[in-house]
Design an enzyme around this catalytic site. Structure first.
Site, short mmCIF file in Angstrom:
data_model
loop_
_atom_site.label_atom_id
_atom_site.label_comp_id
_atom_site.label_asym_id
_atom_site.label_seq_id
_atom_site.Cartn_x
_atom_site.Cartn_y
_atom_site.Cartn_z
N LYS A 4 -7.66 0.85 -17.83
CA LYS A 4 -8.24 -0.47 -17.59
C LYS A 4 -8.44 -1.26 -18.88
O LYS A 4 -8.37 -2.49 -18.89
CB LYS A 4 -9.57 -0.33 -16.84
CG LYS A 4 -9.42 0.11 -15.40
CD LYS A 4 -8.54 -0.83 -14.60
CE LYS A 4 -8.59 -0.57 -13.10
NZ LYS A 4 -7.64 -1.43 -12.35
N SER A 51 -11.86 -3.36 -15.20
CA SER A 51 -13.14 -2.78 -14.81
C SER A 51 -14.05 -2.76 -16.03
O SER A 51 -13.57 -2.71 -17.17
CB SER A 51 -12.92 -1.35 -14.31
OG SER A 51 -14.15 -0.63 -14.22
N ASP A 65 4.88 3.87 -3.37
CA ASP A 65 4.19 4.24 -4.60
C ASP A 65 4.79 3.43 -5.75
O ASP A 65 5.95 3.61 -6.12
CB ASP A 65 4.37 5.73 -4.85
CG ASP A 65 3.62 6.24 -6.07
OD1 ASP A 65 3.15 5.41 -6.87
OD2 ASP A 65 3.53 7.47 -6.23
N ASP A 90 0.85 -1.19 0.00
CA ASP A 90 0.00 0.00 0.00
C ASP A 90 0.88 1.24 0.00
O ASP A 90 2.06 1.18 0.37
CB ASP A 90 -0.92 0.02 1.23
CG ASP A 90 -2.07 1.00 1.08
OD1 ASP A 90 -3.06 0.65 0.41
OD2 ASP A 90 -1.97 2.13 1.59
N TYR A 108 -9.20 6.65 -16.69
CA TYR A 108 -9.33 5.37 -15.99
C TYR A 108 -9.74 4.25 -16.96
O TYR A 108 -9.17 3.16 -16.93
CB TYR A 108 -10.37 5.53 -14.88
CG TYR A 108 -10.66 4.30 -14.06
CD1 TYR A 108 -9.80 3.87 -13.05
CD2 TYR A 108 -11.84 3.58 -14.27
CE1 TYR A 108 -10.10 2.76 -12.29
CE2 TYR A 108 -12.14 2.47 -13.51
CZ TYR A 108 -11.27 2.06 -12.51
OH TYR A 108 -11.57 0.95 -11.76
#
Length: 275
Positions: A166, A149, A60, A37, A162
């Site tokens: 994806k 997604s 990151d 994370d 996004y």
């Protein structure tokens, strides 16, 4: 006996939400799991709360060398690598005429380039053991699951960045399936619909994450949240645990002949949120 006993896994973005639920499920069935994370404290807390053996890599993943360090941390901790789940990500929504170059590039970086770099770093640890096993006439399956997604497979208004990232995940998945099938490395993707996480929570001032000192607003407008029962045949959003179930299947022995596929985990939703 767990079905994943003796297996080791990396799950990126696994201190919260779907990533955490996935890490918990893999661990519950016997896998050793690397927790990753941005927030090291949250990652350490999650690792401590998961009952199985864990390791932590905080940082990151878009930074230079981070993906190599991630894989090295897992291999140093567990001695090998069997499962990679590319889950880390976030959203920066805007209509395309108001979207900056940086906002577009950042979504490509985390959703498309990071999985590429993670898998490139993981390649020798997945491929080399498989070559030896092939020479010995043994089949040992390893797993890659990339998180996409339905915004990537169907598009979604306000998410050109996004959705592009994806969609790229799907191309990466299908190409790698052709390259790595000979090594018995199953490469698949999941395309999530509306799952209740920080990314789909109400767009409130408190729903933010911090990257390099910059606050990033998460969530979707309440008007879109209210449309979920009309768009999803099952009548509600999914839970992180339900989303993790789809990932777990693709990490399990039951998916050994599932390869190069995109598994839709959507409650039956067959369109984007606004189309």
């Amino acid at each position: 006996m767990g079905v994943l006993d003796g297996k080791t896994a990396i799950v990126t973005g696994s201190a919260r939400g779907i990533g955490r639920a996935t890490a918990e499920l893999l661990s519950e069935h016997g896998a050793q799991v690397l927790i990753n994370d941005l927030d090291g404290d949250v990652a350490e807390q999650t690792a401590g709360e998961i009952s199985g053996e864990t390791a932590v890599y905080a940082g990151d993943l878009t930074k230079e060398g981070a993906c190599d360090d991630l894989v090295k941390t897992a291999v140093d901790a567990f001695g090998k690598l069997d499962i990679v789940v590319n889950n880390a990500g976030y959203t920066m929504d805007a209509p395309i005429h108001k979207m900056s170059d940086e906002e577009f590039q950042r979504m490509l970086d985390i959703h498309n380039i990071v999985p590429f770099r993670v898998l490139r770093a993981a390649a020798p640890h997945l491929r080399e053991p498989a070559k030896k096993e092939r020479e010995e006439g043994r089949e040992v399956f390893r797993k890659v699951v990339n998180v996409s997604s339905i915004s990537g497979t169907m598009g979604n208004a306000g998410q050109a960045n996004y959705s592009s990232g994806k969609a790229g995940v799907v191309g990466l998945t299908k190409t790698l399936a052709k390259e790595w099938g000979q090594f018995k490395i199953n490469v698949n993707a999941v395309a999530f619909g509306y799952i209740e996480t920080r990314l789909t929570a109400s767009k409130e001032e408190s729903n933010v994450m911090e990257i390099d000192g910059e606050k990033v607003q998460l969530g979707i407008p309440d008007q879109l949240r209210g449309m979920a029962p009309m768009l999803i045949p099952l009548g509600r959003p999914g839970t992180p645990a339900e989303a993790a179930g789809g990932v777990f299947f693709l990490c399990s022995p039951w998916s050994n002949f599932v390869h190069g596929q995109v598994l839709n985990v959507t409650g039956g939703q067959f369109s984007g949120m606004t189309t």
